[in-house]
Design a protein around this motif. Structure first.
Motif, mmCIF file in Angstrom:
data_model
loop_
_atom_site.group_PDB
_atom_site.id
_atom_site.type_symbol
_atom_site.label_atom_id
_atom_site.label_comp_id
_atom_site.label_asym_id
_atom_site.label_seq_id
_atom_site.Cartn_x
_atom_site.Cartn_y
_atom_site.Cartn_z
ATOM 1 N N THR A 110 -6.141 -3.428 -3.589
ATOM 2 C CA THR A 110 -5.794 -3.366 -2.542
ATOM 3 C C THR A 110 -5.204 -4.719 -2.299
ATOM 4 O O THR A 110 -4.138 -4.974 -1.775
ATOM 5 C CB THR A 110 -7.090 -3.262 -1.268
ATOM 6 O OG1 THR A 110 -7.540 -2.280 -1.542
ATOM 7 C CG2 THR A 110 -6.782 -3.760 0.164
ATOM 8 N N GLY A 149 0.830 -1.216 0.098
ATOM 9 C CA GLY A 149 -0.117 -0.107 -0.114
ATOM 10 C C GLY A 149 0.819 1.364 0.010
ATOM 11 O O GLY A 149 0.717 2.113 -0.727
ATOM 12 N N SER A 181 -3.976 2.881 -3.455
ATOM 13 C CA SER A 181 -4.148 1.547 -3.612
ATOM 14 C C SER A 181 -4.726 0.646 -2.455
ATOM 15 O O SER A 181 -5.008 -0.658 -2.688
ATOM 16 C CB SER A 181 -2.651 0.680 -3.943
ATOM 17 O OG SER A 181 -1.933 1.110 -2.690
ATOM 18 N N ILE A 182 -5.278 1.361 -1.583
ATOM 19 C CA ILE A 182 -5.780 0.774 -0.470
ATOM 20 C C ILE A 182 -7.351 1.369 -0.278
ATOM 21 O O ILE A 182 -7.397 2.313 0.489
ATOM 22 C CB ILE A 182 -5.360 1.035 0.953
ATOM 23 C CG1 ILE A 182 -3.752 0.367 0.925
ATOM 24 C CG2 ILE A 182 -5.843 0.430 2.058
ATOM 25 C CD1 ILE A 182 -2.734 1.003 1.422
#
Length: 90
Positions: free
Chosen positions: A64, A44, A55-56
């Motif tokens: 994720t 992340g 990305s989370i």
């Protein structure tokens, strides 16, 4: 996402990383799970730093899971390199 979700993603990402990189690792399943949790966090963080993306996004978002698995793979490879060197010195 809460800490429980991170732990769960990390555990599963560690298992997936182990399946993608089979082999005997010192430490067993406990170390693999810890690598998975740390790898999820690393993935992340790298997603934000390198690509400038969040990305989370959520537990069920593909980004994720990809970030967590990639982070786990990186840490698993580093762990193998470090333990291999230490083992060869003995």
């Amino acid at each position: 996402m809460g800490i429980i979700a991170w732990i769960l993603i990390g555990l599963l990402a560690g298992i997936i990383a182990k399946l993608l990189l089979p082999g005997k690792d010192p430490g067993g399943i406990i170390v693999t799970m810890l690598i998975g949790i740390a790898g999820g966090l690393l993935g992340g963080w790298l997603g934000k730093i390198i690509f400038g993306v969040d990305s989370i996004d959520g537990f069920f978002d593909l980004s994720t899971w990809i970030a967590a698995i990639v982070g786990s793979l990186i840490l698993l490879i580093l762990y193998r390199l470090l333990t291999r060197r230490r083992h060869h010195r003995s």
